[in-house]
Design a protein around this motif. Structure first.
Motif, PDB file in Angstrom:
ATOM      1  N   THR A 117       3.845  -9.566   7.622  1.00 16.77           N
ATOM      2  CA  THR A 117       3.439 -10.501   6.574  1.00 16.77           C
ATOM      3  C   THR A 117       2.176 -10.011   5.864  1.00 16.77           C
ATOM      4  O   THR A 117       2.073 -10.093   4.645  1.00 16.77           O
ATOM      5  N   THR A 118       1.245  -9.477   6.650  1.00 19.25           N
ATOM      6  CA  THR A 118       0.024  -8.925   6.053  1.00 19.25           C
ATOM      7  C   THR A 118       0.379  -7.840   5.046  1.00 19.25           C
ATOM      8  O   THR A 118      -0.135  -7.826   3.925  1.00 19.25           O
ATOM      9  N   THR A 119       1.284  -6.942   5.450  1.00 14.09           N
ATOM     10  CA  THR A 119       1.685  -5.865   4.553  1.00 14.09           C
ATOM     11  C   THR A 119       2.252  -6.435   3.260  1.00 14.09           C
ATOM     12  O   THR A 119       1.909  -5.983   2.164  1.00 14.09           O
ATOM     13  N   MET A 120       3.108  -7.454   3.398  1.00 16.60           N
ATOM     14  CA  MET A 120       3.722  -8.027   2.209  1.00 16.60           C
ATOM     15  C   MET A 120       2.677  -8.696   1.300  1.00 16.60           C
ATOM     16  O   MET A 120       2.689  -8.513   0.089  1.00 16.60           O
ATOM     17  N   LYS A 121       1.761  -9.425   1.936  1.00 21.82           N
ATOM     18  CA  LYS A 121       0.785 -10.149   1.127  1.00 21.82           C
ATOM     19  C   LYS A 121      -0.218  -9.228   0.440  1.00 21.82           C
ATOM     20  O   LYS A 121      -0.897  -9.643  -0.494  1.00 21.82           O
ATOM     21  N   MET A 122      -0.307  -7.996   0.932  1.00 15.64           N
ATOM     22  CA  MET A 122      -1.205  -7.063   0.245  1.00 15.64           C
ATOM     23  C   MET A 122      -0.630  -6.654  -1.110  1.00 15.64           C
ATOM     24  O   MET A 122      -1.368  -6.269  -2.004  1.00 15.64           O
ATOM     25  N   ILE A 123       0.690  -6.764  -1.235  1.00 13.12           N
ATOM     26  CA  ILE A 123       1.311  -6.327  -2.485  1.00 13.12           C
ATOM     27  C   ILE A 123       0.871  -7.200  -3.667  1.00 13.12           C
ATOM     28  O   ILE A 123       0.647  -6.701  -4.760  1.00 13.12           O
ATOM     29  N   ASN A 124       0.755  -8.534  -3.444  1.00 13.90           N
ATOM     30  CA  ASN A 124       0.262  -9.340  -4.569  1.00 13.90           C
ATOM     31  C   ASN A 124      -1.191  -9.779  -4.372  1.00 13.90           C
ATOM     32  O   ASN A 124      -1.654 -10.735  -4.974  1.00 13.90           O
ATOM     33  N   ARG A 125      -1.862  -9.068  -3.480  1.00 15.15           N
ATOM     34  CA  ARG A 125      -3.299  -9.243  -3.273  1.00 15.15           C
ATOM     35  C   ARG A 125      -3.706 -10.615  -2.780  1.00 15.15           C
ATOM     36  O   ARG A 125      -4.832 -11.053  -3.012  1.00 15.15           O
ATOM     37  N   LEU A 126      -2.772 -11.299  -2.095  1.00 15.20           N
ATOM     38  CA  LEU A 126      -3.203 -12.497  -1.382  1.00 15.20           C
ATOM     39  C   LEU A 126      -4.106 -12.057  -0.242  1.00 15.20           C
ATOM     40  O   LEU A 126      -4.988 -12.778   0.196  1.00 15.20           O
ATOM     41  N   ILE A 127      -3.840 -10.841   0.238  1.00 15.21           N
ATOM     42  CA  ILE A 127      -4.726 -10.183   1.193  1.00 15.21           C
ATOM     43  C   ILE A 127      -5.064  -8.829   0.571  1.00 15.21           C
ATOM     44  O   ILE A 127      -4.177  -8.156   0.068  1.00 15.21           O
ATOM     45  N   GLU A 128      -6.335  -8.462   0.595  1.00 12.56           N
ATOM     46  CA  GLU A 128      -6.688  -7.190  -0.021  1.00 12.56           C
ATOM     47  C   GLU A 128      -6.754  -6.092   1.031  1.00 12.56           C
ATOM     48  O   GLU A 128      -7.335  -6.292   2.094  1.00 12.56           O
ATOM     49  N   PRO A 129      -6.149  -4.951   0.752  1.00 17.10           N
ATOM     50  CA  PRO A 129      -6.187  -3.860   1.733  1.00 17.10           C
ATOM     51  C   PRO A 129      -7.617  -3.367   1.954  1.00 17.10           C
ATOM     52  O   PRO A 129      -8.430  -3.369   1.040  1.00 17.10           O
ATOM     53  N   SER A 130      -7.919  -2.952   3.196  1.00 17.25           N
ATOM     54  CA  SER A 130      -9.261  -2.436   3.472  1.00 17.25           C
ATOM     55  C   SER A 130      -9.366  -0.978   3.074  1.00 17.25           C
ATOM     56  O   SER A 130     -10.424  -0.500   2.684  1.00 17.25           O
ATOM     57  N   GLU A 131      -8.242  -0.268   3.237  1.00 11.94           N
ATOM     58  CA  GLU A 131      -8.246   1.157   2.898  1.00 11.94           C
ATOM     59  C   GLU A 131      -6.917   1.493   2.244  1.00 11.94           C
ATOM     60  O   GLU A 131      -5.918   0.825   2.459  1.00 11.94           O
ATOM     61  N   GLY A 132      -6.920   2.580   1.488  1.00 12.18           N
ATOM     62  CA  GLY A 132      -5.673   3.053   0.894  1.00 12.18           C
ATOM     63  C   GLY A 132      -5.340   2.320  -0.394  1.00 12.18           C
ATOM     64  O   GLY A 132      -6.044   1.394  -0.806  1.00 12.18           O
ATOM     65  N   THR A 133      -4.256   2.752  -1.023  1.00 17.52           N
ATOM     66  CA  THR A 133      -3.891   2.188  -2.304  1.00 17.52           C
ATOM     67  C   THR A 133      -2.422   1.798  -2.300  1.00 17.52           C
ATOM     68  O   THR A 133      -1.603   2.459  -1.676  1.00 17.52           O
ATOM     69  N   ILE A 134      -2.129   0.730  -3.035  1.00 21.41           N
ATOM     70  CA  ILE A 134      -0.737   0.340  -3.244  1.00 21.41           C
ATOM     71  C   ILE A 134      -0.440   0.518  -4.725  1.00 21.41           C
ATOM     72  O   ILE A 134      -1.226   0.078  -5.571  1.00 21.41           O
TER      73      ILE A 134
END
Lengths: 377, 227
Positions: free
Chosen positions: A42-59
């Motif tokens: 779920t974390t991975t999915m939510k990073m796609i629309n930035r509900l959760i922001e990734p700490s490292e790396g780029t999408i």
């Protein structure tokens, strides 16, 4: 279309939810993230629309770094469906469906037309437009939830266990409906689930995660045939691996090609005789071109013995049939889930070509347990 | 019986005076609540956002609520002098707690799945507030205003001691008069009546603002449609 480049997420307190994820997907793919709870799907999915922001790396979405876009604008371009459905109780169905359009400042007229058009996609009549969410059943509500994500014709849709809270029968039909819709509209879907059956049924690509790490990524067939390690094997489950045996893949290979049939013009006496002869309790009814019309069973004959004379009078028209090219694993699941005794098999013109019974299942299980040994000898 | 006769006599003789005080009394209460709403609702929204502030703010409002009305008015009188404004300000302070508390509760109780939906659909923070949080908590906020109004109608009676007028004037006159039972009742009954009516009317509005319409309403609509 969608690319994860060394993406990690570390929560406050040092808990690593996602660890160095590298993935790339094409447009129009149905991607399913699966894994035990807490695996970071779920974390991975939510990073796609930035509900959760990734700490490292780029999408990247279409080669654009999502961190460089305005999050509000980004989210309006990505559909989102959640398990709790999340329809707004104070808005009508129409307002719910067209909410994104309202945010995008479409005129009222166009919004209404779009909502109507979308409803027809899931075979719901326009009179639902003015109702409120609580007047709909769970399945209908989630259909609206899906439509809401399609409203602005977003090319990418994120779904977080969208069918998880529905009863098994509704879930099954919604999955079928949605898969068809996805193929028709050519959307890219990122779908999170923990249900392997769901993943195998829907996915073009399955991504298996564990403890924030990628374990395996591949098509359902690849994963079934070559599970990367024991964890994947266990996660898929033994019986599914058996079902996925490469030498039996389509229904045609396991069906009984000579089902007992009768024509609707024949009499019930003949039907009974036929049943007694072959020791079966139901017969498939076909016309002269062998097109499947329905079935009769001994109970209906018994109930209507006095009134009816011909098979056509007591025929039960709703038969569930599968095509001969259908995958064995899907068919087996349906037989087991719906508790059916048999499934007729048809070709593309709806002509009866065979039947899969529970006996056929016994054959498969026998084959998978002793078949290899027999071949070795 | 005698008292009832006196009461009716009082109303027929002084009808316009009673009405005037009734109206004045109501206005004082309404202004108090109105100003409290203007201040309290934004505070409620704010502490719902910044959860850590909520303990402090609500304790403060709680403390205000515990001060006896007479004491509060007396202290305010020292600062603001006699007159209607002092009383309205006191009523404002008494209204704060129910309004802040209910706004806070209403907004905190909005289903988090709805907030997530809204955010994920691309609503700005303000849009989430305007299109999701406020409509869904409106009936709870309204319940706060209702409580506040009923409290202020009661407290406003004491306003008479501080030169604010209102129905308290009539009651006070009754207590000073010899055999003033009828006059006391002439002030007390309209006060009680006002509180009850305010409660009923606000309750009705509160139900109207419920985000999910009750089943009854929809069946009525359906019946209308079929007729």
């Amino acid at each position: 279309m969608l690319k994860f480049d060394h993406v990690s997420k570390v929560y406050k307190g040092g808990k690593k939810a996602v660890n160095d994820l590298n993935l790339e997907f094409n447009k129009g793919e149905f991607i399913v993230f699966i894994g035990p709870s807490g695996c970071g799907k779920t974390t991975t999915m939510k990073m796609i629309n930035r509900l959760i922001e990734p700490s490292e790396g780029t999408i990247y979405i279409n080669n654009e770094d999502i961190m460089k876009k305005d999050p509000v604008k980004l989210r309006r371009e990505i559909g989102y469906v959640i398990q709790q459905i999340g329809l707004f109780p104070h808005m009508t169905i129409q307002e719910n469906i067209s909410l994104v359009l309202k945010l995008l400042k479409w005129p009222e007229e166009k919004r209404k037309a779009r909502a109507k058009e979308l409803l027809s996609l899931v075979d719901m009549t326009p009179d639902y437009l003015d109702r409120y969410p609580h007047e709909l059943s769970g399945g209908q509500q989630q259909r609206i939830g899906v439509l809401r994500a399609l409203a602005a014709d977003q090319p990418l849709i994120l779904m977080d266990e969208p069918f998880g809270a529905l009863d098994p029968i509704t879930r099954d039909s919604l999955q079928d409906e949605f898969k068809k819709l996805q193929k028709k509209l050519g959307k890219t879907i990122v779908f999170v689930t923990h249900d392997m059956d769901e993943a195998l049924k829907l996915a073009d690509k399955i991504v298996i995660l564990r403890g924030g790490q990628l374990v395996q990524c591949g098509t359902p067939d690849e994963i079934l045939r070559e599970p990367a390690n024991e964890f994947v094997e266990e996660f898929i489950g033994k019986e599914r691996l058996v079902q996925a045996k490469p030498n039996i893949t389509t229904v045609e290979q396991i069906m009984n090609p000579r089902p007992i049939t009768i024509m609707s013009g024949q009499s019930l006496t003949e039907a009974i005789t036929l049943m007694k002869q072959h020791r079966v309790d139901s017969l498939l009814v076909v016309d002269e071109n062998h097109v499947l019309e329905g079935y009769i069973d001994v109970e209906t004959i018994d109930q209507n013995r006095k009134k009816a004379r011909l098979v056509g009078d007591v025929i039960l028209p709703d038969t569930f049939a599968v095509e001969k090219n259908a995958l064995v694993r899907d068919t087996i699941r349906q037989i087991l889930k719906k508790g059916m005794k048999y499934v007729p098999v048809t070709d593309e013109n709806n002509r009866l070509v065979g039947i899969v019974t529970r006996t056929s299942l016994v054959d498969i299980v026998y084959d998978s347990i002793w078949g290899d040994e027999a071949a070795a000898e | 019986m005698e008292v009832l006769k006196d009461l009716i006599y009082y109303f027929t003789e002084n009808g316009s005076y009673v009405w005037e005080q009734f109206f004045r009394h109501f206005l004082m209460s309404a202004y108090g609540v109105l100003f409290a709403a203007i201040v309290g609702i934004p505070i409620g929204i704010l502490i719902a956002r910044y959860h850590k502030l909520s303990g402090w703010v609500i304790s403060l409002a709680n403390i205000i609520q515990t001060i006896p009305a007479l004491a509060m008015l007396a202290v305010l009188m020292l600062v603001m002098g006699l007159g209607t404004n002092t009383v309205v300000f006191a009523l404002f302070l008494y209204s704060l707690l129910p309004i802040i508390k209910n706004t806070y509760t209403g907004i905190r109780n909005v289903d988090s799945a709805l907030l997530e939906s809204g955010k994920a659909m691309g609503m700005t923070k303000f849009q989430v507030l305007r299109m999701v949080e406020l409509p869904l908590s409106l009936s709870v906020i309204m319940a706060g205003l209702r409580t506040a109004l009923v409290i202020t109608i009661g407290v406003a009676t004491i306003g008479t001691f501080f030169g604010a007028g209102g129905l308290g004037d009539i009651i006070l006159r009754g207590t000073n008069a010899e055999d003033g039972t009828a006059i006391i009742l002439a002030g007390a009954i309209p006060t009680a009546l006002m509180a009850v009516i305010a409660d009923v009317v606000m309750g009705w509005i509160e139900r109207k603002l419920l985000p999910v319409k009750k089943k009854k309403g929809t069946t009525e609509e359906l019946e209308k449609a079929t007729v």
